[in-house]
Design an enzyme around this catalytic site. Structure first.
Site, PDB file in Angstrom:
ATOM      1  N   ASP A  13     -32.187 -62.837 -49.551  1.00 59.58           N
ATOM      2  CA  ASP A  13     -31.199 -62.189 -50.428  1.00 59.58           C
ATOM      3  C   ASP A  13     -30.075 -63.170 -50.781  1.00 59.58           C
ATOM      4  OD1 ASP A  13     -32.664 -59.893 -50.020  1.00 59.58           O
ATOM      5  OD2 ASP A  13     -31.166 -58.881 -48.774  1.00 59.58           O
ATOM      6  N   ASP A  62     -40.069 -56.752 -57.907  1.00 58.49           N
ATOM      7  CA  ASP A  62     -40.953 -55.649 -57.508  1.00 58.49           C
ATOM      8  C   ASP A  62     -41.373 -54.908 -58.766  1.00 58.49           C
ATOM      9  OD1 ASP A  62     -40.694 -55.747 -54.527  1.00 58.49           O
ATOM     10  OD2 ASP A  62     -38.575 -55.488 -55.036  1.00 58.49           O
ATOM     11  N   HIS A  67     -37.563 -51.555 -56.684  1.00 60.34           N
ATOM     12  CA  HIS A  67     -38.210 -51.654 -55.375  1.00 60.34           C
ATOM     13  C   HIS A  67     -38.734 -50.335 -54.836  1.00 60.34           C
ATOM     14  CE1 HIS A  67     -38.375 -51.632 -50.956  1.00 60.34           C
ATOM     15  NE2 HIS A  67     -38.910 -52.830 -51.116  1.00 60.34           N
ATOM     16  N   LYS A 105     -45.891 -53.585 -56.516  1.00 52.26           N
ATOM     17  CA  LYS A 105     -45.319 -52.644 -55.538  1.00 52.26           C
ATOM     18  C   LYS A 105     -46.035 -51.295 -55.616  1.00 52.26           C
ATOM     19  CE  LYS A 105     -42.132 -53.027 -53.057  1.00 52.26           C
ATOM     20  NZ  LYS A 105     -42.334 -53.504 -51.666  1.00 52.26           N
ATOM     21  N   GLU A 122     -44.281 -59.157 -57.150  1.00 51.13           N
ATOM     22  CA  GLU A 122     -44.900 -58.239 -56.180  1.00 51.13           C
ATOM     23  C   GLU A 122     -45.413 -57.002 -56.901  1.00 51.13           C
ATOM     24  OE1 GLU A 122     -42.677 -56.924 -52.678  1.00 51.13           O
ATOM     25  OE2 GLU A 122     -44.232 -55.419 -52.293  1.00 51.13           O
ATOM     26  N   GLU A 174     -37.949 -63.215 -56.858  1.00 44.71           N
ATOM     27  CA  GLU A 174     -38.989 -62.269 -56.448  1.00 44.71           C
ATOM     28  C   GLU A 174     -38.684 -60.957 -57.135  1.00 44.71           C
ATOM     29  OE1 GLU A 174     -40.737 -59.202 -53.479  1.00 44.71           O
ATOM     30  OE2 GLU A 174     -38.674 -59.436 -54.135  1.00 44.71           O
ATOM     31  N   HIS A 219     -34.853 -63.033 -53.214  1.00 46.13           N
ATOM     32  CA  HIS A 219     -35.495 -61.727 -52.998  1.00 46.13           C
ATOM     33  C   HIS A 219     -34.883 -60.637 -53.885  1.00 46.13           C
ATOM     34  CE1 HIS A 219     -35.909 -58.075 -50.236  1.00 46.13           C
ATOM     35  NE2 HIS A 219     -37.155 -58.399 -50.530  1.00 46.13           N
ATOM     36  N   ARG A 220     -35.690 -60.106 -54.795  1.00 47.12           N
ATOM     37  CA  ARG A 220     -35.219 -59.111 -55.789  1.00 47.12           C
ATOM     38  C   ARG A 220     -34.081 -59.718 -56.625  1.00 47.12           C
ATOM     39  NH1 ARG A 220     -34.655 -54.010 -51.453  1.00 47.12           N
ATOM     40  NH2 ARG A 220     -36.516 -54.538 -50.243  1.00 47.12           N
TER      41      ARG A 220
END
Ligand code: G3P
Ligand code: CA
Length: 279
Positions: free
Chosen positions: A267, A69, A82, A143, A141, A67, A40-41
């Protein structure tokens, strides 16, 4: 007697082989299960989110996907960050969409996380794609796309330029909380898998809503707190996969694993151990 010794030996071997498989790789029936490991990120528990340091860490940790954003600068460049302001994750302040690329890349996007990351820049979307294509999957994503008209086209153009929009490409997925944006993107990139993100307000999503999502999306990716075994089953029945977010403990990963999810957005990639890539 010999038969008994052999059967005890075989039983012992069987239990030892069970112990060799990490707990997260077993579902409730004790069968092996593949779960995509999505950083995640980037591996944002270990390095500043949405920076090359976090993406490198995810690659090093053998995650299946990073992932990211994606937002857009005032001069129309796609970048990874993000929040819709730079306040939390850089040494600057203001709205992302008010910065040019040159201005936003002067900010320090690493020091807030740790001095060893001082000088990390906000990366561009194209820089990320060029660095990681073919090495690790990329869960993109879109965003807050409502703030950035034309963002879907820019993402599509960047992927098409690189020939990354083909049906054989299983390692690019595009998702958003803005479901209209997902539909727009799917029309531009019909062969790229897409996902709908679903926050807590989707806890009571109906079969009709899932069926509607399935007309343009391949993934239903919800907040982990609304995931039940019933939801997982209904998502599978409609032909979609489910990657819940955002896991920050081993217990959360294990719970989702038992519910039979297809991927875990975390994460901390170490909570979803190495396993065969799920396509
Ligand atoms: O990929 C799912 C997750 O990233 C959605 O939540 O707020 O972290 O972008 P957020
Ligand atoms: Ca995200």
């Amino acid at each position: 007697m010999t038969k008994r010794i052999i059967s005890v030996f075989l039983m012992a071997m069987f239990f030892m082989s069970m112990l060799a498989v990490p707990a997260h790789a077993m579902n409730v029936e004790g069968k092996q299960q593949e779960v995509a490991n999505v950083a995640h990120r980037g591996a944002s528990g270990h390095a500043p989110e949405n920076t090359m340091a976090a993406f490198d860490k995810a690659f090093e940790m053998k995650a299946d996907y990073i992932e990211i954003d994606v937002q857009m600068t005032s001069d129309g460049e796609l970048i990874a960050i993000h929040d819709t302001t730079v306040n939390r994750t850089t040494n600057g302040s203001g709205f992302v969409g008010d910065f040019t690329l040159e201005e936003i890349q002067q900010l320090d996007a690493g020091s807030w996380f740790g001095q060893e990351f001082a000088g990390e820049q906000i990366p561009t979307f194209e820089e990320i794609v060029d660095a990681y294509r073919g090495k690790i999957g990329i869960l993109i994503e879109l965003k807050s796309p409502e703030l950035y008209p034309g963002m879907e086209e820019k993402v599509a153009d960047a992927l098409i330029e690189r020939n990354m929009h083909r049906p054989s490409n299983h390692k690019i997925i595009i998702q958003s909380f803005n479901h209209e944006s997902v539909q727009t993107s799917k029309e531009l990139l019909p062969n790229v898998p897409h996902g709908v993100l679903a926050g807590l307000t989707w806890a009571n999503v109906t079969d009709e809503q899932l069926a509607q999502f399935a007309t343009y999306a391949d993934y239903f990716n919800p907040n982990m707190n609304i995931v039940t075994d019933g939801l997982v089953e209904r998502v599978h029945d409609i032909g979609m996969e489910i990657f819940p977010y955002t896991v920050r403990t081993q217990e959360q990963a294990d719970n989702l694993f038992e519910l039979g999810v297809d991927g875990i957005i975390t994460d901390f990639p170490e909570f979803v151990y190495e396993h065969p890539v799920k396509n």
